[in-house]
Structure formats: structure tokens, C-alpha cells
Design an enzyme around this catalytic site. Structure first.
Site, PDB file in Angstrom:
ATOM      1  N   TYR A 148       0.857  -1.182   0.000  1.00  0.00           N
ATOM      2  CA  TYR A 148       0.000   0.000   0.000  1.00  0.00           C
ATOM      3  C   TYR A 148       0.892   1.231   0.000  1.00  0.00           C
ATOM      4  O   TYR A 148       1.807   1.335   0.825  1.00  0.00           O
ATOM      5  CB  TYR A 148      -0.875  -0.015   1.255  1.00  0.00           C
ATOM      6  CG  TYR A 148      -1.766   1.199   1.436  1.00  0.00           C
ATOM      7  CD1 TYR A 148      -2.851   1.417   0.607  1.00  0.00           C
ATOM      8  CD2 TYR A 148      -1.525   2.110   2.461  1.00  0.00           C
ATOM      9  CE1 TYR A 148      -3.678   2.520   0.783  1.00  0.00           C
ATOM     10  CE2 TYR A 148      -2.347   3.211   2.654  1.00  0.00           C
ATOM     11  CZ  TYR A 148      -3.426   3.411   1.810  1.00  0.00           C
ATOM     12  OH  TYR A 148      -4.240   4.495   1.995  1.00  0.00           O
ATOM     13  N   ASP A 243       9.392   2.624  -0.098  1.00  0.00           N
ATOM     14  CA  ASP A 243       8.358   3.218   0.741  1.00  0.00           C
ATOM     15  C   ASP A 243       8.615   2.800   2.197  1.00  0.00           C
ATOM     16  O   ASP A 243       8.242   1.708   2.622  1.00  0.00           O
ATOM     17  CB  ASP A 243       6.981   2.756   0.255  1.00  0.00           C
ATOM     18  CG  ASP A 243       5.840   3.312   1.103  1.00  0.00           C
ATOM     19  OD1 ASP A 243       6.114   3.833   2.198  1.00  0.00           O
ATOM     20  OD2 ASP A 243       4.687   3.198   0.669  1.00  0.00           O
ATOM     21  N   LYS A 276       4.880   8.747   9.241  1.00  0.00           N
ATOM     22  CA  LYS A 276       4.726   8.200  10.590  1.00  0.00           C
ATOM     23  C   LYS A 276       5.801   8.692  11.559  1.00  0.00           C
ATOM     24  O   LYS A 276       5.698   9.801  12.057  1.00  0.00           O
ATOM     25  CB  LYS A 276       4.630   6.677  10.517  1.00  0.00           C
ATOM     26  CG  LYS A 276       3.476   6.260   9.569  1.00  0.00           C
ATOM     27  CD  LYS A 276       2.980   4.901   9.811  1.00  0.00           C
ATOM     28  CE  LYS A 276       1.978   4.422   8.784  1.00  0.00           C
ATOM     29  NZ  LYS A 276       0.582   4.693   9.100  1.00  0.00           N
TER      30      LYS A 276
HETATM   31  N1  HOZ Z   1      -3.351   3.503   6.523  1.00  0.00           N
HETATM   32  C1  HOZ Z   1      -3.495   2.910   7.814  1.00  0.00           C
HETATM   33  C2  HOZ Z   1      -3.508   1.454   7.730  1.00  0.00           C
HETATM   34  N2  HOZ Z   1      -2.338   0.888   7.227  1.00  0.00           N
HETATM   35  C3  HOZ Z   1      -4.735   3.348   8.513  1.00  0.00           C
HETATM   36  C4  HOZ Z   1      -4.513   4.585   9.243  1.00  0.00           C
HETATM   37  C5  HOZ Z   1      -5.630   4.994  10.145  1.00  0.00           C
HETATM   38  O1  HOZ Z   1      -6.759   4.512  10.044  1.00  0.00           O
HETATM   39  O2  HOZ Z   1      -5.378   5.842  10.980  1.00  0.00           O
END
Ligand code: HOZ
Length: 436
Positions: A148, A243, A276
Site C-alpha cells: 500500500y 516506501d 509516521k
Molecule cells: N493507513 C493505515 C492502515 N495501514 C490506517 C490509518 C488509520 O486509520 O489511521
């Protein structure tokens, strides 16, 4: 103490939220769609714990999906954020802290000679792809199933958690014309990778990959796969985009690229994407790489990219304070040891309970599967029993352990988790596993 996951408070809140927010949440996985039940509404977080609207405390292994490497509300980070806020919330003009964060990131990951700050991992990946296409003058993007890279249109193809959880191979609203230049291959498939370069090599702008697939739980790229990815990109003039939104500064101070460089001497990506931890919990992400590539960006080059909140002064203060804390002597060694203790403990408890479970970790990132062997790609992850996962998830939640509500998400340990917290988690896991 035993908890229930659907308190009256949380149920009332999700009902109210559903009336004014689609699905009641601002990011799909939070809705508990894959595991059922009511998500706890979080009111407070400190150290290794979060508290919900009913006042229940949970040991937190979601860690705001990665940024909380120090634990929540770390005093040094809070001080930096409060001090920055007193000087104004946003300027839309250059600040010295942006330089400091770019310098610091580049010092820790020397493959990034220059860094551009943005506000989210999605924005960083989208911009890195545009940069790679602009720098190479090519169209094709190569990505892997289960990886992703945010929700930009061209990247929403077989993109792991969120999409995987909701059974959508891609998203409505993305015309096929937009993804026609996105080639998707199985993760860890060396032969398929070689075949794709043999057929399309001259048209491939970039290969984008998560070094550890953190949106199909936790799946490592093999050393051979990573080596071939690097070699093939170099050979065909494509850029390798790493990534590291999830792995950057978390699996090691130098990110996953430093881990793979131990096995592949000289290994560096062309462009690194960060998110992050680099923002410490504030909306901040980044991408960086070689000067010659980065200088293709506006205002120097022809590749346009911009943002009102890019390099926001509060976010850079938060990120810098976080990066300074994680450079303390032994930080990652201790984090890795705690995470390893959790993962080994889970495997032991599962074996005692007669439940097939495999688990893996690197630094402060971990994953576990209700599968006898660690999966190597998305197809193998998808063989997990989703119902059994949901039962285990709720068994843990009811015992005060907050883990990701999807079998496609990784887990996060922070420096605030103590050995005692891990032991208490293992005791809860033992009970939840026995109850399966
Ligand atoms: N993109 C996140 C999962 N891999 C979700 C982030 C969220 O819901 O805060």
C-alpha cells in the site's frame, strides 16, 4: 481485569458518528469492519496505553499506526510541540526547523541527499511517483500486490489493508485509464519481476515497494528479491522507490534500507518515502533521494509539487524531537528486544494452546498470522482464517489489549512498553488463544 469492547459510551458515539461521518470514521480500518463490534473511541493516550470513552485502559499495539515509537505523549515531544505552537501554527513560508529535519533525516538515511517535506504518506508516495516519471520521462509504475502506497489513484491497485479488508481489489472512482500504466506483480516473485523488466524495461519509470509489507500484516521482502529489484532498476534506468512510511526509523535508526544493506553491500534506493515516525504523530511525511533526481522538483525543475501545510512548524518540531529521542544510546536495541520478547511469547503461547501461529518482527514492527508458516506474499496472507482472527482480536481487546482490527495490518511496539507490559499482554494472549 476483563473488559468488553462495546461499551454503551462507545456504541453511542459510533451511532452518532455514523450520522455525520461516512461509516462513522475518517479512515476505513478504524470502523472494525473486518472484525465486527464497536471501535473504542479514544479520549487519551499516554506511554504504552490508550483510554476509551468509557474510561477503559488498553495496552496499545497500534501506536497511532506507527508514529508513536516513543509511546504516547512523550514529555520531550510535548514540550517541543507546545513551545512551537506558542510561536504560531502555520506560516506558509520557509523555517529553520525544515532545514534541521531535512538535515537530520539525510544524516540518518544518507541515500537522501535532499528531502522534501509534505503532510501525509499518501502525498509523499504520489509525489515520489510523479518525480520518478518526470525524471525518467517514462510512464510505467511497477508495484507489488499487498503493498500500500497511499490512496493516490494510480496506486490503488491490489493495495493491501483497507482495500484488502473490504474485498476491493481497487477503488470505485478510479478510471481504468488512470491505472493502465501501473503494473502489479506478486511480492517476493523474483521470476515475475525479471519477466516484467525483460518485457517493459525501457518504459518503467519506477519500481515502488515496501521493504517489509506492512499493509499485508508483516511480510519481509527476501534479500534475493530486494537485490534483484535494485539490479534490474539500475540495469534498465528505472528508479527504485523505497516506501519506508512504516519501516523508516522504526525497524532500525537507518530504516529498512540499512537492514538490507547489511546483506546487500552498497544497497540504497533512489528515492525514499517517509511518514509516521518522521512526524512523531503530527501530519508530516517526506520523500528524498539523490540531489540530481530531487532537483527535478519545482522550483528548480519541471516536476510540480506544493502544499500550504508542507513543513508546518508544529509538525517539524514534533518530528525533530522524536528523531532526537530515538538516537539515544541503545534505543533500537531495547525496542527490538521487547518486540522480540512479544513475538516469541506469542508463538510459545499459541503452541501451548495448540493454535497454529507464525510471527515475525524487525525493530519495533511485528506481525502474527494464524498460519503455520510465515507467508511470503499477499495470496498466502489471504489464506488466514478471518473469523478466527476476529475471535482472537476480540479476545485480546476484551482483556485490555488493543491491536490492529484487521489481519492485514502490522503491529507496533513503543519504547514505553515495559517487560511487565509485554508479560501482561502474553498472559492475556494465552487466555484468548486457549478460548479460540
Ligand atoms: N493507513 C493505515 C492502515 N495501514 C490506517 C490509518 C488509520 O486509520 O489511521
Amino acid at each position: 481485569m476483563t473488559h468488553t469492547s462495546s461499551s454503551d459510551c462507545n456504541s453511542a458515539l459510533i451511532e452518532r458518528a455514523r450520522r455525520c461521518i461516512p461509516g462513522g470514521v475518517n479512515s476505513p480500518v478504524r470502523a472494525f469492519g473486518a472484525v465486527g463490534g464497536t471501535p473504542p473511541f479514544i479520549t487519551r493516550a499516554e506511554g504504552a496505553f490508550v483510554w476509551d470513552a468509557a474510561g477503559r485502559r488498553y495496552t496499545d499495539y497500534v501506536g497511532t499506526w506507527g508514529p508513536a515509537i516513543l509511546g504516547h505523549a512523550h514529555p520531550a515531544v510535548l514540550d517541543a510541540v507546545c513551545a512551537a505552537a506558542k510561536n504560531g501554527l502555520s506560516f506558509g513560508a520557509p523555517t529553520e526547523r525544515e532545514i534541521e529535519l531535512a538535515e537530520e533525516s539525510g544524516r540518518l538515511m544518507p541515500s537522501m541527499e535532499q528531502v522534501r517535506l509534505v503532510s501525509s504518506g499518501t502525498e509523499a508516495c504520489m509525489s515520489a511517483i510523479r518525480l520518478a516519471r518526470g525524471a525518467t520521462g517514462r510512464k510505467l509504475i511497477l508495484k507489488f500486490e499487498g503493498c500500500y502506497h497511499g490512496h493516490a489513484d494510480a496506486l490503488l491497485v491490489k493495495a493491501g489493508s483497507g482495500l484488502a479488508t473490504f474485498g476491493q481489489p481497487t477503488s470505485a472512482g478510479v478510471p481504468p485509464e488512470v491505472t493502465q500504466h501501473t503494473l502489479t506483480l506478486p511480492y517476493n516473485g523474483v521470476a515475475q519481476l525479471e519477466a516484467a523488466f525483460a518485457q517493459h524495461g525501457a518504459d518503467i519509470a519506477c519500481l515502488i515497494m515496501e521493504p517489509i509489507g506492512g499493509n499485508m500484516n508483516f511480510v519481509r521482502a527476501s534479500v534475493e528479491f530486494t537485490r534483484r529489484a535494485r539490479e534490474l532498476c539500475t540495469q534498465h534506468g528505472a528508479l527504485l522507490i523505497y516506501d519506508e512510511v512504516m519501516t523508516g526509523f522504526r525497524v532500525a535508526l537507518g530504516g529498512a534500507q540499512s537492514v538490507y544493506a547489511r546483506a546487500i553491500p552498497g544497497f540504497v534506493p533512489d528515492i525514499t518515502v517517509l511518514g509516521k515516525v518522521v512526524g512523531g504523530g503530527m501530519p508530516l511525511a517526506a520523500f528524498g533521494g539523490r540531489r540530481a533526481v530531487m532537483e527535478q522538483l519545482a522550483p528548480l525543475g519541471p516536476v510540480y509539487q506544493a502544499g500550504t501545510l508542507s513543513g508546518n512548524p508544529i509538525a517539524t518540531a514534533c518530528g525533530l524531537a522524536t528523531l532526537r529521542e530515538i538516537q539515544r544510546e541503545g534505543f533500537h536495541e531495547q525496542l527490538a528486544a521487547r518486540t522480540r520478547r512479544l513475538v516469541d511469547g506469542l508463538k510459545n503461547e499459541a503452541a501451548r494452546a495448540g493454535v497454529p501461529l507464525s510471527a515475525d518482527c524487525e525493530g519495533g514492527l511485528f506481525g502474527y498470522f494464524l498460519l503455520p508458516e510465515l507467508p511470503r506474499n499477499y495470496t498466502e496472507v489471504a489464506r488466514s482464517d478471518a473469523q478466527q482472527f476476529a475471535r482472537l482480536f476480540h479476545g485480546l481487546l476484551a482483556r485490555g489489549i488493543y491491536t490492529a482490527p484487521s489481519l492485514y495490518e502490522a503491529g507496533f511496539v513503543s519504547a514505553a512498553h515495559t517487560d511487565a507490559d509485554i508479560d501482561a499482554t502474553l498472559e492475556a494472549a494465552a487466555q484468548a488463544l486457549r478460548a479460540l
